[in-house]
Design a protein around this motif. Structure first.
Motif, PDB file in Angstrom:
ATOM      1  N   UNK A   4       0.810  -1.208   0.000  1.00  0.00           N
ATOM      2  CA  UNK A   4       0.000   0.000   0.000  1.00  0.00           C
ATOM      3  C   UNK A   4       0.853   1.272   0.000  1.00  0.00           C
ATOM      4  N   UNK A   5       0.219   2.384  -0.391  1.00  0.00           N
ATOM      5  CA  UNK A   5       0.831   3.708  -0.272  1.00  0.00           C
ATOM      6  C   UNK A   5      -0.131   4.624   0.467  1.00  0.00           C
ATOM      7  N   UNK A   6       0.428   5.682   1.021  1.00  0.00           N
ATOM      8  CA  UNK A   6      -0.358   6.683   1.719  1.00  0.00           C
ATOM      9  C   UNK A   6       0.290   8.033   1.460  1.00  0.00           C
ATOM     10  N   UNK A   7      -0.516   9.032   1.106  1.00  0.00           N
ATOM     11  CA  UNK A   7       0.012  10.367   0.820  1.00  0.00           C
ATOM     12  C   UNK A   7      -0.717  11.411   1.646  1.00  0.00           C
ATOM     13  N   UNK A   8       0.059  12.376   2.133  1.00  0.00           N
ATOM     14  CA  UNK A   8      -0.486  13.503   2.867  1.00  0.00           C
ATOM     15  C   UNK A   8      -0.177  14.760   2.072  1.00  0.00           C
ATOM     16  N   UNK A  41       5.510   1.031  -9.193  1.00  0.00           N
ATOM     17  CA  UNK A  41       6.384   1.490  -8.111  1.00  0.00           C
ATOM     18  C   UNK A  41       5.538   2.178  -7.038  1.00  0.00           C
ATOM     19  N   UNK A  42       6.040   2.235  -5.802  1.00  0.00           N
ATOM     20  CA  UNK A  42       5.293   2.944  -4.756  1.00  0.00           C
ATOM     21  C   UNK A  42       5.009   4.408  -5.118  1.00  0.00           C
ATOM     22  N   UNK A  43       5.973   5.097  -5.704  1.00  0.00           N
ATOM     23  CA  UNK A  43       5.774   6.495  -6.075  1.00  0.00           C
ATOM     24  C   UNK A  43       4.683   6.630  -7.137  1.00  0.00           C
ATOM     25  N   UNK A  44       4.724   5.764  -8.149  1.00  0.00           N
ATOM     26  CA  UNK A  44       3.685   5.792  -9.194  1.00  0.00           C
ATOM     27  C   UNK A  44       2.316   5.480  -8.604  1.00  0.00           C
ATOM     28  N   UNK A  53      -8.483   9.478  -6.261  1.00  0.00           N
ATOM     29  CA  UNK A  53      -9.307   9.801  -5.099  1.00  0.00           C
ATOM     30  C   UNK A  53      -9.576  11.288  -4.913  1.00  0.00           C
ATOM     31  N   UNK A  54      -8.736  12.150  -5.523  1.00  0.00           N
ATOM     32  CA  UNK A  54      -8.898  13.583  -5.282  1.00  0.00           C
ATOM     33  C   UNK A  54      -8.991  14.424  -6.550  1.00  0.00           C
ATOM     34  N   UNK A  55      -8.504  13.894  -7.677  1.00  0.00           N
ATOM     35  CA  UNK A  55      -8.419  14.688  -8.899  1.00  0.00           C
ATOM     36  C   UNK A  55      -7.203  15.608  -8.920  1.00  0.00           C
ATOM     37  N   UNK A  56      -6.305  15.457  -7.951  1.00  0.00           N
ATOM     38  CA  UNK A  56      -5.096  16.269  -7.876  1.00  0.00           C
ATOM     39  C   UNK A  56      -3.943  15.497  -8.517  1.00  0.00           C
ATOM     40  N   UNK A  57      -3.260  16.149  -9.446  1.00  0.00           N
ATOM     41  CA  UNK A  57      -2.131  15.542 -10.154  1.00  0.00           C
ATOM     42  C   UNK A  57      -0.831  15.924  -9.441  1.00  0.00           C
ATOM     43  N   UNK A  58      -0.199  14.937  -8.795  1.00  0.00           N
ATOM     44  CA  UNK A  58       1.073  15.173  -8.113  1.00  0.00           C
ATOM     45  C   UNK A  58       2.216  15.039  -9.112  1.00  0.00           C
ATOM     46  N   UNK A  59       3.166  15.953  -9.038  1.00  0.00           N
ATOM     47  CA  UNK A  59       4.332  15.879  -9.911  1.00  0.00           C
ATOM     48  C   UNK A  59       5.434  15.044  -9.259  1.00  0.00           C
ATOM     49  N   UNK A  60       5.748  15.346  -8.026  1.00  0.00           N
ATOM     50  CA  UNK A  60       6.859  14.640  -7.377  1.00  0.00           C
ATOM     51  C   UNK A  60       6.650  14.550  -5.870  1.00  0.00           C
ATOM     52  N   UNK A  61       5.853  13.578  -5.436  1.00  0.00           N
ATOM     53  CA  UNK A  61       5.676  13.396  -3.993  1.00  0.00           C
ATOM     54  C   UNK A  61       7.011  13.018  -3.349  1.00  0.00           C
ATOM     55  N   UNK A  62       7.176  13.400  -2.099  1.00  0.00           N
ATOM     56  CA  UNK A  62       8.414  13.155  -1.364  1.00  0.00           C
ATOM     57  C   UNK A  62       8.237  11.907  -0.494  1.00  0.00           C
ATOM     58  N   UNK A  74       0.861 -12.081  13.690  1.00  0.00           N
ATOM     59  CA  UNK A  74       0.929 -12.153  12.229  1.00  0.00           C
ATOM     60  C   UNK A  74       2.200 -11.495  11.712  1.00  0.00           C
ATOM     61  N   UNK A  75       2.628 -11.864  10.492  1.00  0.00           N
ATOM     62  CA  UNK A  75       3.777 -11.172   9.887  1.00  0.00           C
ATOM     63  C   UNK A  75       3.452  -9.698   9.626  1.00  0.00           C
ATOM     64  N   UNK A  76       4.477  -8.866   9.562  1.00  0.00           N
ATOM     65  CA  UNK A  76       4.289  -7.428   9.362  1.00  0.00           C
ATOM     66  C   UNK A  76       3.718  -7.122   7.978  1.00  0.00           C
ATOM     67  N   UNK A  77       2.868  -6.104   7.950  1.00  0.00           N
ATOM     68  CA  UNK A  77       2.302  -5.554   6.714  1.00  0.00           C
ATOM     69  C   UNK A  77       2.671  -4.077   6.714  1.00  0.00           C
ATOM     70  N   UNK A  78       2.432  -3.376   5.603  1.00  0.00           N
ATOM     71  CA  UNK A  78       2.775  -1.972   5.651  1.00  0.00           C
ATOM     72  C   UNK A  78       2.472  -1.177   4.407  1.00  0.00           C
ATOM     73  N   UNK A  79       2.897   0.107   4.462  1.00  0.00           N
ATOM     74  CA  UNK A  79       2.654   1.042   3.365  1.00  0.00           C
ATOM     75  C   UNK A  79       3.791   2.042   3.273  1.00  0.00           C
ATOM     76  N   UNK A  80       3.976   2.548   2.068  1.00  0.00           N
ATOM     77  CA  UNK A  80       4.945   3.599   1.788  1.00  0.00           C
ATOM     78  C   UNK A  80       4.251   4.937   2.025  1.00  0.00           C
ATOM     79  N   UNK A  81       4.948   5.878   2.668  1.00  0.00           N
ATOM     80  CA  UNK A  81       4.343   7.160   3.000  1.00  0.00           C
ATOM     81  C   UNK A  81       5.030   8.284   2.215  1.00  0.00           C
ATOM     82  N   UNK A  82       4.190   9.147   1.630  1.00  0.00           N
ATOM     83  CA  UNK A  82       4.655  10.282   0.850  1.00  0.00           C
ATOM     84  C   UNK A  82       3.969  11.552   1.341  1.00  0.00           C
TER      85      UNK A  82
END
Length: 164
Positions: A4-8, A41-44, A53-62, A74-82
């Motif tokens: 998963x990914x998550x962006x703020x 890729x996580x960034x893509x 989900x928002x209609x916002x086009x990100x150019x380069x999330x950090x 259970x084994x670990x699960x997770x997400x990439x944060x941008x």
């Protein structure tokens, strides 16, 4: 690779959040994100999910790290944060309902408030460091849960195997 990914998305002292319409954490405020597609890729994925989900086009999330968790034994699960900065023009129609939930800008101070139980519980634990691009390197923000309760929280170095 995590699933998963998550962006703020930030503007001044506020962050775009979504009040989730579906499980997990239905009814809680969280960043915008979703599941990686095969070969993506996580960034893509973060760019695609924010657009869908928002209609916002990100150019380069950090990239700011990963959030990992495990439930009981259970084994670990997770997400990439941008994170990404957005302009006021991209936020003009908020708050608004989407198929994923309600999008709205939330004050960072509200998100980080110790007694705020309106967000996904892990958000308060890592948000301050995630936004501190100058002072904090990307890390692994790890939580161990017992059911829906966080039993343990730790900030670990980012594993070398993490690629974005």
């Amino acid at each position: 690779m995590l699933k998963y990914t998550l962006a703020f998305l930030r503007y001044k002292g506020k962050v775009l959040m979504i009040n989730r319409q579906k499980a997990p954490w239905q009814g809680a405020w969280n960043g915008v994100g979703g599941k990686l597609e095969p070969g993506e890729s996580p960034k893509a994925c973060a760019i695609r999910e924010v657009w869908e989900e928002t209609g916002i086009k990100l150019a380069s999330p950090i990239f700011r790290g990963i959030v990992t968790w495990n439930l009981d034994t259970e084994p670990a699960k997770g997400m990439y944060v941008f994170i990404a900065n957005v302009s006021p023009d991209e936020l003009s129609d908020l708050p608004r309902a989407t198929r994923e939930g309600i999008l709205a800008m939330k004050e960072v101070s509200w998100i980080l408030a110790e007694n705020n139980f309106g967000t996904v519980p892990t958000v308060r634990l890592f948000m301050r460091r995630v936004f501190d691009v100058e002072g904090c390197d990307p890390a692994d923000y790890h939580c161990t849960f017992n059911g829906d309760v966080i039993e343990k929280y730790e900030i670990r170095p980012l594993p070398e195997s993490v690629t974005i």
